[in-house]
Scaffold this active site. Structure first.
Site, mmCIF file in Angstrom:
data_model
loop_
_atom_site.group_PDB
_atom_site.id
_atom_site.type_symbol
_atom_site.label_atom_id
_atom_site.label_comp_id
_atom_site.label_asym_id
_atom_site.label_seq_id
_atom_site.Cartn_x
_atom_site.Cartn_y
_atom_site.Cartn_z
ATOM 1 N N ASN A 21 0.833 -1.206 0.000
ATOM 2 C CA ASN A 21 0.000 0.000 0.000
ATOM 3 C C ASN A 21 0.863 1.248 0.000
ATOM 4 O O ASN A 21 1.663 1.403 -0.933
ATOM 5 C CB ASN A 21 -1.155 -0.034 1.003
ATOM 6 C CG ASN A 21 -0.845 -0.290 2.449
ATOM 7 O OD1 ASN A 21 -0.351 -1.334 2.800
ATOM 8 N ND2 ASN A 21 -1.156 0.659 3.312
ATOM 9 N N ASP A 22 0.743 2.126 0.960
ATOM 10 C CA ASP A 22 1.278 3.491 0.844
ATOM 11 C C ASP A 22 2.772 3.581 0.508
ATOM 12 O O ASP A 22 3.587 2.831 1.054
ATOM 13 C CB ASP A 22 1.137 4.247 2.169
ATOM 14 C CG ASP A 22 -0.213 4.113 2.815
ATOM 15 O OD1 ASP A 22 -1.097 3.454 2.257
ATOM 16 O OD2 ASP A 22 -0.378 4.692 3.911
ATOM 17 N N TRP A 82 3.792 1.321 10.303
ATOM 18 C CA TRP A 82 2.921 2.042 9.382
ATOM 19 C C TRP A 82 3.627 3.232 8.741
ATOM 20 O O TRP A 82 4.828 3.423 8.885
ATOM 21 C CB TRP A 82 1.625 2.434 10.095
ATOM 22 C CG TRP A 82 0.712 1.238 10.270
ATOM 23 C CD1 TRP A 82 0.970 -0.063 9.897
ATOM 24 C CD2 TRP A 82 -0.580 1.236 10.873
ATOM 25 N NE1 TRP A 82 -0.094 -0.857 10.222
ATOM 26 C CE2 TRP A 82 -1.057 -0.108 10.820
ATOM 27 C CE3 TRP A 82 -1.394 2.218 11.457
ATOM 28 C CZ2 TRP A 82 -2.315 -0.457 11.317
ATOM 29 C CZ3 TRP A 82 -2.645 1.863 11.953
ATOM 30 C CH2 TRP A 82 -3.094 0.538 11.884
ATOM 31 N N THR A 83 2.808 4.044 8.098
ATOM 32 C CA THR A 83 3.350 5.052 7.182
ATOM 33 C C THR A 83 4.170 6.132 7.863
ATOM 34 O O THR A 83 3.870 6.566 8.976
ATOM 35 C CB THR A 83 2.185 5.626 6.362
ATOM 36 O OG1 THR A 83 1.895 4.661 5.354
ATOM 37 C CG2 THR A 83 2.510 6.942 5.698
ATOM 38 N N ASP A 147 0.728 8.776 10.526
ATOM 39 C CA ASP A 147 1.335 9.176 9.254
ATOM 40 C C ASP A 147 2.003 10.556 9.314
ATOM 41 O O ASP A 147 1.570 11.501 8.638
ATOM 42 C CB ASP A 147 0.301 9.135 8.115
ATOM 43 C CG ASP A 147 -0.518 7.850 8.092
ATOM 44 O OD1 ASP A 147 -0.002 6.818 8.549
ATOM 45 O OD2 ASP A 147 -1.674 7.889 7.640
ATOM 46 N N ASP A 234 -9.926 8.773 4.530
ATOM 47 C CA ASP A 234 -10.220 7.382 4.831
ATOM 48 C C ASP A 234 -11.642 7.028 4.374
ATOM 49 O O ASP A 234 -11.898 5.920 3.918
ATOM 50 C CB ASP A 234 -10.090 7.218 6.352
ATOM 51 C CG ASP A 234 -9.999 5.775 6.769
ATOM 52 O OD1 ASP A 234 -9.716 4.925 5.902
ATOM 53 O OD2 ASP A 234 -10.229 5.493 7.952
HETATM 54 C C1 FRU Z 1 -3.324 4.560 4.516
HETATM 55 C C2 FRU Z 1 -3.006 3.853 5.816
HETATM 56 C C3 FRU Z 1 -2.250 4.755 6.762
HETATM 57 C C4 FRU Z 1 -1.534 3.772 7.653
HETATM 58 C C5 FRU Z 1 -1.192 2.670 6.684
HETATM 59 C C6 FRU Z 1 -1.262 1.285 7.275
HETATM 60 O O1 FRU Z 1 -3.543 3.669 3.484
HETATM 61 O O2 FRU Z 1 -4.179 3.365 6.412
HETATM 62 O O3 FRU Z 1 -3.069 5.663 7.457
HETATM 63 O O4 FRU Z 1 -0.400 4.317 8.254
HETATM 64 O O5 FRU Z 1 -2.114 2.760 5.612
HETATM 65 O O6 FRU Z 1 -0.840 0.324 6.343
#
Ligand code: FRU
Length: 540
Positions: A21-22, A82-83, A147, A234
């Site tokens: 993902n991110d 996470w991010t 984040d 979100d």
């Molecule tokens: C966005 C998110 C962030 C979080 C990460 C977790 O897609 O939900 O807010 O840090 O992905 O994988």
């Protein structure tokens, strides 16, 4: 599964397998571009184990996969690394600030550093012994605090960064200051807030120049500088931005377009593009944007193919000095190095209701640049209308109007049983002014029925005497389209079953009832990028 392996991209960044993902902590360091990303090493879905994948590149196109940079091995990130974002200090030191989901699923902020700053590949990372360095403040939900952005300098010499959150349904940006990245001080209040938008993920904050097309380092401020705030909502999974003013003393951001109380009203991309992040590239003085492009097929299909998601082509972002009201996004120029043979179709005429084949070889890996003009008489004749055209609720490329739709059919098979129109649709308002929409229609993109088939798009500003223009990067299952030099961008994922490999074709189409379209189209076959694992003994 050979059927599904067709969907893998050739020049968009992807890990070898599993879920991504991110984008995280992108930066340029000692001759290498570094790209980190949210990654599940155990499967093709987002899961409890999210770690940081890592790859490096000399040119943002060819990538070497490196070992995982950080895994969930501490109590403060055991439910997910996470991010986060990178900050490069003036002495070259790299600070990585990221969110950990703790063993209690509390979102906390942590620091990490390169173990060996002399290693340009930055293979080893160490987590700060004093982690976590920031806990959710009073009044903020423990799962609504994540984040961190890249930090920027204040004129007093403090480092400042932002973290997204929400209070009730209001999305907010919290702000922190630090002198040394060891102790942190919360700045009271918020930098900005928009009611009704929910949790703000992956906030990004950066300056853009109103005088030049060079990018600005994150700490730049002063005359000829506007600021951009980007938030990932979100609730609807889209990235929104606003251009405005940043008041350093008051620690406030005020959007230029606050007249209709939007506050955060523009989108980077009107298709799929989420959790994006920019970085300042000191090598070329530009600001580069990355975005996560998720799938629009089913989770079952993702598990079957063993992977999910790609990253957008890195895009330069600049302030649009012509409109003064939006950003321009454009594929980084290094993409052009992948261009192979080109074929040019000059002044092709497409009568109302026609489909014109553009005779090229396999049309699955292409860079397409096209310009369109419609005849003056059709403009003049067109009846003015009150109702505006909205891509997503329209009938797509099959709904005919006087002045649209027209554009290209990509990933089409010869019988047109599958095709994806990327098109313009022009309408005339009561005031006689023309309004142009730019859309991508997935309805006919695949005969498969387990994929989302939306129509994406939005308005695109077209200035006097400008032709309509589009650039499309087509890469197997992704169609990334930039209209009017990148004023409006639409990215979609498509999953044809017939229009694949050598069977994929390209067409010009005009489904307007009145307008005759003249198009010039330049099509390049694109080479594949090398995106492969790094072996320590190989020369780089
Ligand atoms: C966005 C998110 C962030 C979080 C990460 C977790 O897609 O939900 O807010 O840090 O992905 O994988």
């Amino acid at each position: 599964n050979s059927m599904l392996s067709w969907q893998r991209t050739a020049f968009h960044f992807q890990p070898e397998k599993n879920w991504m993902n991110d984008p995280n902590g992108p930066m340029y360091y000692k001759g290498w571009y570094h790209f980190f990303y949210q990654y599940n090493p155990y499967g093709a879905i987002w899961g409890n184990v999210i770690v940081w994948g890592h790859a490096v590149s000399k040119d943002l196109i060819h990538w070497l996969h490196l070992p995982l940079a950080m895994v969930n091995d501490q109590w403060y990130d055991s439910r997910g690394v996470w991010t986060g974002s990178a900050t490069i200090l003036p002495d070259g030191q790299v600070i990585m600030l990221y969110t950990g989901s703790t063993n209690q699923s509390v979102q906390v902020q942590n620091l990490a550093y390169p173990a060996d700053p002399s290693d340009p590949l930055l293979i080893e990372w160490v987590k700060h012994p004093g982690n976590p360095v920031i806990f959710p403040p009073p009044g903020i939900g423990v799962r609504d605090f994540r984040d961190p952005t890249t930090a920027w300098l204040t004129s007093e010499g403090k480092w400042r960064f932002s973290i997204g959150s929400k209070v009730n349904k209001t999305g907010i940006t919290l702000v922190y200051d630090t002198m040394d990245f060891k102790t942190f001080e919360r700045v009271e209040g918020v930098m900005n807030a928009v009611p009704g938008t929910g949790m703000w993920e992956c906030v990004d904050f950066y300056p853009v120049s109103t005088k030049s097309d060079n990018g600005l380092d994150t700490s730049e401020n002063g005359a000829d500088v506007r600021h951009v705030v980007k938030v990932s909502l979100d609730e609807d999974r889209h990235d929104y931005y606003a251009i405005g003013s940043y008041d350093e003393k008051k620690v406030k951001f005020v959007a230029d377009d606050s007249k209709n109380d939007v506050g955060i009203g523009l989108r980077y991309d009107y298709g799929i593009f989420y959790a994006s992040k920019t970085f300042y590239d000191q090598r070329t003085q530009r600001r580069v944007l990355w975005g996560w492009i998720f799938e629009s097929d089913s989770e079952v299909a993702d598990i079957a193919k063993g992977w999910a998601s790609v990253q957008s082509i890195p895009r330069t972002v600049v302030f649009d000095r012509k409109t003064g009201s939006n950003l321009l996004q454009w594929p980084v120029e290094e993409v052009d190095k992948l261009r192979l043979r080109s074929k040019e179709f000059k002044d092709m005429r497409a009568e109302p209701g026609s489909v014109v084949p553009l005779d090229i070889e396999a049309a699955t890996q292409l860079d397409i640049v096209a310009e369109f003009e419609i005849n003056k008489e059709a403009f003049e004749k067109a009846a003015p209308s009150n109702s505006s055209y909205v891509c997503s609720t329209s009938g797509g490329a099959r709904q005919r109007g006087a002045l649209g739709p027209f554009g290209l059919l990509v990933l089409a098979d010869a019988d047109l049983s599958e095709y994806t129109p990327v098109y313009f649709y022009v309408t005339k308002g009561r005031d006689g002014n023309l309004k142009t929409s730019f859309c991508s229609d997935q309805i006919q993109s695949s005969v498969a029925n387990d994929v989302h088939k939306h129509i994406y798009g939005s308005f695109v500003p077209v200035l006097k005497d400008e032709k309509l223009s589009v650039r499309i990067l087509l890469d197997h299952s992704i169609v990334e389209s930039f209209a009017q030099g990148g004023r409006t961008v639409v990215t979609s994922r498509v999953y044809p079953t017939r229009a694949i490999y050598g069977a994929a074709r390209l067409f010009l189409f005009n489904n307007a009832t009145d307008a005759t379209v003249t198009a010039s189209v330049n099509v390049w076959q694109m080479n594949s990028a090398f995106i492969r694992p790094y072996h320590p003994d190989q020369s780089i």
